[in-house]
Write an enzyme that holds these catalytic residues in place. Structure first.
Site, short mmCIF file in Angstrom:
data_model
loop_
_atom_site.label_atom_id
_atom_site.label_comp_id
_atom_site.label_asym_id
_atom_site.label_seq_id
_atom_site.Cartn_x
_atom_site.Cartn_y
_atom_site.Cartn_z
N ARG A 215 0.75 -0.86 0.20
CA ARG A 215 -0.03 -0.35 0.20
C ARG A 215 0.64 1.05 0.21
O ARG A 215 2.09 1.04 1.09
CB ARG A 215 -0.89 0.07 1.54
CG ARG A 215 -1.71 1.13 1.39
CD ARG A 215 -2.83 0.85 2.42
NE ARG A 215 -1.83 0.97 3.44
CZ ARG A 215 -2.59 1.20 4.68
NH1 ARG A 215 -3.99 0.99 4.99
NH2 ARG A 215 -2.13 1.30 5.97
N THR B 281 -1.44 7.72 -0.65
CA THR B 281 -2.65 7.54 -1.78
C THR B 281 -2.88 6.21 -1.07
O THR B 281 -4.25 6.19 -1.21
CB THR B 281 -2.56 7.32 -2.95
OG1 THR B 281 -1.34 5.61 -3.20
CG2 THR B 281 -1.56 8.42 -3.74
N ASP C 33 2.34 -2.94 11.55
CA ASP C 33 2.70 -3.35 9.82
C ASP C 33 3.46 -4.75 10.09
O ASP C 33 4.59 -4.72 10.59
CB ASP C 33 3.57 -2.57 9.47
CG ASP C 33 4.42 -3.09 7.84
OD1 ASP C 33 4.28 -3.66 7.45
OD2 ASP C 33 4.31 -2.41 7.02
#
Length: 169
Positions: free
Chosen positions: A64, A68, A160
């Site tokens: 990702r 954005t 993450d």
């Protein structure tokens, strides 16, 4: 993985011999493929491949983009022709759902007839969006967290996974 594999078609392979006696062997009738989303999906691969020992393994590299929040594909080595009857997508986290959406689109374009998505932690917003868009995809998740913050992070979430797995935080 147990829940995700409960509906597998099982057929008998005939009488088999163990060290202490005979038994009727069983095998999975259809071909499965495990598709970890690199890098974080690798954290689920060992357990999944222990469970489905004859499954093909195919990797998709998606991340990702931080500003954005859109998915970027950087690795795809799927064979030209789909030979799997069903794919198990392995990705521990679904936040906005963009990466999962991209993976599902890639696999549908490849021609896989059935997709099961296995995740550990998802945002309510992301999983609801995916379930509405892909009613034929089955999602297996351990935890649904209510908060998806302005940076696209699940709160409290699990962080993450790719960075945690590879010690690159």
């Amino acid at each position: 993985m147990y829940e995700a594999t409960m509906d597998l078609d099982i057929s008998t392979t005939g009488e088999q011999q163990s060290p202490v006696g005979t038994y009727i062997g069983q095998t999975v009738s259809k071909k499965q493929a495990l598709v970890p989303i690199l890098r974080s999906g690798l954290s689920l691969l060992n357990a999944a491949s222990d469970f489905l020992q004859n499954a093909e393994i195919h990797h998709l590299g998606l991340f990702r983009e931080e500003t954005t929040l859109l998915p970027v594909e950087y690795y795809n080595k799927l064979p030209r022709k789909c030979s799997a009857d069903e794919c198990f997508v392995l990705d521990p986290m679904i936040a906005t759902g963009g990466t999962a959406d991209a993976a599902i689109q890639i696999l549908l374009s490849w021609g896989v007839p059935k997709i099961k998505f296995v995740a550990v932690c998802v945002s309510k917003e992301g999983i609801e969006r995916l379930a509405a868009k892909y009613p034929d995809v089955t999602f297996f998740v351990a935890v649904v967290d209510d908060v998806l913050n302005e940076r696209g992070l699940v709160v409290p979430g699990i962080g993450d996974c790719g960075d945690r797995l590879n010690n690159t935080t």
